[in-house]
Design a protein around this motif. Structure first.
Motif, PDB file in Angstrom:
ATOM      1  N   ARG A 111       9.636   8.824  14.355  1.00 46.79           N
ATOM      2  CA  ARG A 111       9.409   8.796  12.917  1.00 46.79           C
ATOM      3  C   ARG A 111       8.937   7.412  12.491  1.00 46.79           C
ATOM      4  O   ARG A 111       9.295   6.414  13.119  1.00 46.79           O
ATOM      5  N   LEU A 112       8.156   7.371  11.440  1.00 48.31           N
ATOM      6  CA  LEU A 112       7.653   6.085  10.965  1.00 48.31           C
ATOM      7  C   LEU A 112       8.762   5.260  10.336  1.00 48.31           C
ATOM      8  O   LEU A 112       9.517   5.749   9.498  1.00 48.31           O
ATOM      9  N   ASP A 113       8.848   4.007  10.744  1.00 50.30           N
ATOM     10  CA  ASP A 113       9.665   3.004  10.064  1.00 50.30           C
ATOM     11  C   ASP A 113       9.029   1.660  10.367  1.00 50.30           C
ATOM     12  O   ASP A 113       7.938   1.593  10.960  1.00 50.30           O
ATOM     13  N   VAL A 114       9.674   0.581   9.971  1.00 46.48           N
ATOM     14  CA  VAL A 114       9.069  -0.735  10.154  1.00 46.48           C
ATOM     15  C   VAL A 114       8.859  -1.064  11.633  1.00 46.48           C
ATOM     16  O   VAL A 114       7.935  -1.815  11.989  1.00 46.48           O
ATOM     17  N   LYS A 115       9.681  -0.496  12.523  1.00 48.25           N
ATOM     18  CA  LYS A 115       9.542  -0.775  13.952  1.00 48.25           C
ATOM     19  C   LYS A 115       8.435   0.049  14.604  1.00 48.25           C
ATOM     20  O   LYS A 115       7.733  -0.434  15.483  1.00 48.25           O
ATOM     21  N   THR A 116       8.300   1.303  14.185  1.00 44.74           N
ATOM     22  CA  THR A 116       7.309   2.179  14.814  1.00 44.74           C
ATOM     23  C   THR A 116       5.942   2.110  14.148  1.00 44.74           C
ATOM     24  O   THR A 116       4.980   2.690  14.659  1.00 44.74           O
ATOM     25  N   ALA A 117       5.837   1.411  13.027  1.00 44.64           N
ATOM     26  CA  ALA A 117       4.553   1.309  12.331  1.00 44.64           C
ATOM     27  C   ALA A 117       3.493   0.651  13.204  1.00 44.64           C
ATOM     28  O   ALA A 117       2.299   0.906  13.042  1.00 44.64           O
ATOM     29  N   LYS A 118       3.924  -0.176  14.147  1.00 43.05           N
ATOM     30  CA  LYS A 118       2.974  -0.870  15.023  1.00 43.05           C
ATOM     31  C   LYS A 118       2.222   0.102  15.930  1.00 43.05           C
ATOM     32  O   LYS A 118       1.159  -0.234  16.457  1.00 43.05           O
ATOM     33  N   TYR A 119       2.743   1.323  16.118  1.00 44.15           N
ATOM     34  CA  TYR A 119       2.041   2.314  16.933  1.00 44.15           C
ATOM     35  C   TYR A 119       0.652   2.619  16.358  1.00 44.15           C
ATOM     36  O   TYR A 119      -0.243   3.043  17.085  1.00 44.15           O
ATOM     37  N   ALA A 120       0.517   2.456  15.040  1.00 44.83           N
ATOM     38  CA  ALA A 120      -0.726   2.845  14.366  1.00 44.83           C
ATOM     39  C   ALA A 120      -1.741   1.716  14.290  1.00 44.83           C
ATOM     40  O   ALA A 120      -2.761   1.855  13.608  1.00 44.83           O
ATOM     41  N   ALA A 121      -1.493   0.588  14.971  1.00 46.52           N
ATOM     42  CA  ALA A 121      -2.458  -0.515  14.967  1.00 46.52           C
ATOM     43  C   ALA A 121      -3.788  -0.031  15.531  1.00 46.52           C
ATOM     44  O   ALA A 121      -3.839   0.561  16.604  1.00 46.52           O
ATOM     45  N   GLY A 122      -4.868  -0.258  14.784  1.00 40.85           N
ATOM     46  CA  GLY A 122      -6.190   0.173  15.213  1.00 40.85           C
ATOM     47  C   GLY A 122      -6.573   1.556  14.735  1.00 40.85           C
ATOM     48  O   GLY A 122      -7.697   2.005  14.974  1.00 40.85           O
ATOM     49  N   TYR A 123      -5.667   2.246  14.060  1.00 40.92           N
ATOM     50  CA  TYR A 123      -5.968   3.570  13.524  1.00 40.92           C
ATOM     51  C   TYR A 123      -6.423   3.457  12.066  1.00 40.92           C
ATOM     52  O   TYR A 123      -6.078   2.504  11.358  1.00 40.92           O
ATOM     53  N   ASP A 124      -7.188   4.453  11.625  1.00 39.44           N
ATOM     54  CA  ASP A 124      -7.677   4.476  10.248  1.00 39.44           C
ATOM     55  C   ASP A 124      -6.658   5.102   9.301  1.00 39.44           C
ATOM     56  O   ASP A 124      -6.619   4.770   8.112  1.00 39.44           O
ATOM     57  N   ALA A 125      -5.867   6.035   9.824  1.00 36.11           N
ATOM     58  CA  ALA A 125      -4.954   6.792   8.963  1.00 36.11           C
ATOM     59  C   ALA A 125      -3.700   7.177   9.746  1.00 36.11           C
ATOM     60  O   ALA A 125      -3.692   7.172  10.978  1.00 36.11           O
ATOM     61  N   VAL A 126      -2.659   7.509   8.995  1.00 36.91           N
ATOM     62  CA  VAL A 126      -1.446   8.060   9.584  1.00 36.91           C
ATOM     63  C   VAL A 126      -1.117   9.371   8.890  1.00 36.91           C
ATOM     64  O   VAL A 126      -1.429   9.554   7.707  1.00 36.91           O
ATOM     65  N   CYS A 127      -0.514  10.278   9.621  1.00 36.01           N
ATOM     66  CA  CYS A 127      -0.079  11.563   9.084  1.00 36.01           C
ATOM     67  C   CYS A 127       1.446  11.597   9.165  1.00 36.01           C
ATOM     68  O   CYS A 127       2.017  11.479  10.253  1.00 36.01           O
ATOM     69  N   LEU A 128       2.098  11.750   8.008  1.00 32.55           N
ATOM     70  CA  LEU A 128       3.553  11.628   7.938  1.00 32.55           C
ATOM     71  C   LEU A 128       4.195  12.903   7.437  1.00 32.55           C
ATOM     72  O   LEU A 128       3.548  13.755   6.819  1.00 32.55           O
ATOM     73  N   PHE A 129       5.531  13.003   7.686  1.00 38.98           N
ATOM     74  CA  PHE A 129       6.298  14.162   7.232  1.00 38.98           C
ATOM     75  C   PHE A 129       7.495  13.681   6.419  1.00 38.98           C
ATOM     76  O   PHE A 129       7.655  12.477   6.160  1.00 38.98           O
ATOM     77  N   VAL A 130       8.364  14.596   6.042  1.00 40.63           N
ATOM     78  CA  VAL A 130       9.416  14.315   5.060  1.00 40.63           C
ATOM     79  C   VAL A 130      10.455  13.304   5.529  1.00 40.63           C
ATOM     80  O   VAL A 130      11.099  12.638   4.712  1.00 40.63           O
ATOM     81  N   ASN A 131      10.643  13.168   6.851  1.00 42.06           N
ATOM     82  CA  ASN A 131      11.676  12.263   7.349  1.00 42.06           C
ATOM     83  C   ASN A 131      11.147  10.893   7.744  1.00 42.06           C
ATOM     84  O   ASN A 131      11.917  10.038   8.181  1.00 42.06           O
ATOM     85  N   ASP A 132       9.849  10.680   7.614  1.00 43.95           N
ATOM     86  CA  ASP A 132       9.303   9.356   7.873  1.00 43.95           C
ATOM     87  C   ASP A 132       9.690   8.424   6.728  1.00 43.95           C
ATOM     88  O   ASP A 132      10.006   8.869   5.615  1.00 43.95           O
ATOM     89  N   ASN A 133       9.643   7.125   7.005  1.00 41.65           N
ATOM     90  CA  ASN A 133      10.108   6.146   6.018  1.00 41.65           C
ATOM     91  C   ASN A 133       9.018   5.111   5.712  1.00 41.65           C
ATOM     92  O   ASN A 133       9.092   3.974   6.187  1.00 41.65           O
ATOM     93  N   PRO A 134       8.030   5.490   4.919  1.00 37.32           N
ATOM     94  CA  PRO A 134       6.952   4.558   4.567  1.00 37.32           C
ATOM     95  C   PRO A 134       7.358   3.625   3.421  1.00 37.32           C
ATOM     96  O   PRO A 134       6.810   3.682   2.317  1.00 37.32           O
ATOM     97  N   ASP A 135       8.339   2.758   3.693  1.00 45.31           N
ATOM     98  CA  ASP A 135       8.771   1.811   2.676  1.00 45.31           C
ATOM     99  C   ASP A 135       7.852   0.593   2.682  1.00 45.31           C
ATOM    100  O   ASP A 135       6.855   0.539   3.414  1.00 45.31           O
ATOM    101  N   THR A 136       8.192  -0.407   1.881  1.00 45.63           N
ATOM    102  CA  THR A 136       7.322  -1.581   1.731  1.00 45.63           C
ATOM    103  C   THR A 136       7.039  -2.250   3.067  1.00 45.63           C
ATOM    104  O   THR A 136       5.887  -2.576   3.378  1.00 45.63           O
ATOM    105  N   SER A 137       8.076  -2.455   3.869  1.00 47.11           N
ATOM    106  CA  SER A 137       7.912  -3.154   5.140  1.00 47.11           C
ATOM    107  C   SER A 137       7.027  -2.372   6.098  1.00 47.11           C
ATOM    108  O   SER A 137       6.134  -2.939   6.749  1.00 47.11           O
ATOM    109  N   ALA A 138       7.252  -1.061   6.188  1.00 51.33           N
ATOM    110  CA  ALA A 138       6.441  -0.235   7.089  1.00 51.33           C
ATOM    111  C   ALA A 138       4.990  -0.196   6.637  1.00 51.33           C
ATOM    112  O   ALA A 138       4.063  -0.268   7.456  1.00 51.33           O
ATOM    113  N   LEU A 139       4.775  -0.093   5.333  1.00 49.14           N
ATOM    114  CA  LEU A 139       3.414  -0.058   4.813  1.00 49.14           C
ATOM    115  C   LEU A 139       2.683  -1.364   5.078  1.00 49.14           C
ATOM    116  O   LEU A 139       1.484  -1.380   5.368  1.00 49.14           O
TER     117      LEU A 139
END
Length: 338
Positions: A111-139
């Motif tokens: 799930r997306l959080d501040v630690k896993t957000a780095k997985y998306a480095a180099g990507y144009d977009a992310v696709c998220l679901f209800v349990n992901d945590n796109p807070d300020t730090s992750a964004l």
């Protein structure tokens, strides 16, 4: 799992590091963020120069290196098998339509959080679901990695820090609506399962226990008072279905529906619903005004043995209050799919 192939443009030094040692380094948020920030600036600078040069000569750039046109790279978080089974054929179909735009989606079960957000480095977009945590730090980490678009594969977007997204130049999209019939019918299924103890009976049968006792008894829904809190599209369809059981239908919403009234529904206050209802369906959006609609203060007002069904958002119910209500018997049963 996310991965990347790195090709050196010039001579390079390569260090071989043991996995656990490298993870120990990258687990330091400050170090990881600084490294991503530096790499992102270099990549953006290089890509802008290359694209500007090619655009001047009229050459089209394919980001994935496959053919011409543009490829949007997407990292899909919180992926289960059914997500891939449904997405992959649709992406393949889209890419085979001969359009100039192509989609490339990679998947991670994390799930997306501040630690896993780095997985998306180099990507144009992310696709998220209800349990992901796109807070300020992750964004912020997503933005530093080059992400520009957040696609929520759900109707709710309350978990997205929209102010931070706007400040970082991130666009956010969501599913405007699910099939309202599917959600309404599922809510009825939950009521039947809770009331008739189907979940308990199913476990017993799997254990070859076919005994009958009072633990499997339910009640007739016919003649009972059923309340629907939230009469939008889904709530209205639910009212149509539940009215077929021959119930006394109560409703609550800031916008009253003529369709619900024509079904024989009566709009009343929340307090009246708490006092009268044998079954309460929560079909409201999660807003500051609806957060913890069911809480410790409400428990004494509820009719003893009431069944709660929530197919909307988890935040409508205070979890501690729910547990307390179930232990005390004030809440006779609860069906959740949030």
């Amino acid at each position: 799992m996310a991965f990347a192939n790195v090709i050196a443009g010039k001579d390079a030094k390569v260090w071989i590091v043991r996995g656990e040692e490298f993870r120990a380094i990258t687990e330091n948020p400050q170090h990881t963020t600084e490294m991503m920030n530096l790499l992102t600036r270099l990549l953006r600078k290089a890509s802008k120069i290359v694209r500007a040069t090619l655009n001047e000569t009229g050459v089209r750039v394919g980001r994935s290196g496959e053919g011409t046109g543009r490829t949007i790279k997407i990292m899909c978080y919180d992926t289960t098998s059914w997500v891939r089974e449904n997405f992959e054929p649709q992406i393949e179909k889209f890419n085979n339509e001969g359009k100039d735009l192509k989609l490339q989606m990679d998947y991670t079960s994390d799930r997306l959080d501040v630690k896993t957000a780095k997985y998306a480095a180099g990507y144009d977009a992310v696709c998220l679901f209800v349990n992901d945590n796109p807070d300020t730090s992750a964004l912020w980490v997503l933005s530093m990695g080059g992400v520009k678009f957040i696609a929520m594969r759900c109707a709710g977007f309350d978990r997205v820090d929209t102010k931070a997204a706007k400040a970082l130049g991130l666009s956010v999209a969501r599913v405007p609506a699910y099939s309202p019939y599917a959600v309404a019918e599922h809510a009825i299924s939950l009521l039947m399962a809770v009331n008739r103890k189907i979940h308990i009976a199913s476990v017993r049968v799997k254990m070859a226990n076919f005994s009958l006792d009072s633990g499997l008894l339910g009640m007739d829904i016919h003649g009972k008072t059923v309340a629907v809190m939230g009469t939008g599209k889904i709530g209205q369809i639910l009212c149509k279905i539940i009215s077929g059981f021959g119930v006394n239908l109560l409703a609550y919403d800031v916008f009253e529906s003529d369709e619900v009234k024509n079904l024989g529904g009566t709009y009343v206050s929340k307090e009246e619903i708490y006092k009268q209802a044998d079954v309460i369906f929560l079909m409201m959006p999660l807003l500051p005004a609806t957060t913890h609609t069911i809480n410790e203060d409400v428990l004494p007002m509820l009719k003893k043995g009431v069944i709660l069904i929530n197919t909307s958002r988890g935040g409508l119910i205070d979890t501690n209050a729910l547990i307390s209500g179930l232990h005390s018997g004030i809440i006779g049963g609860c069906g959740l799919d949030v």
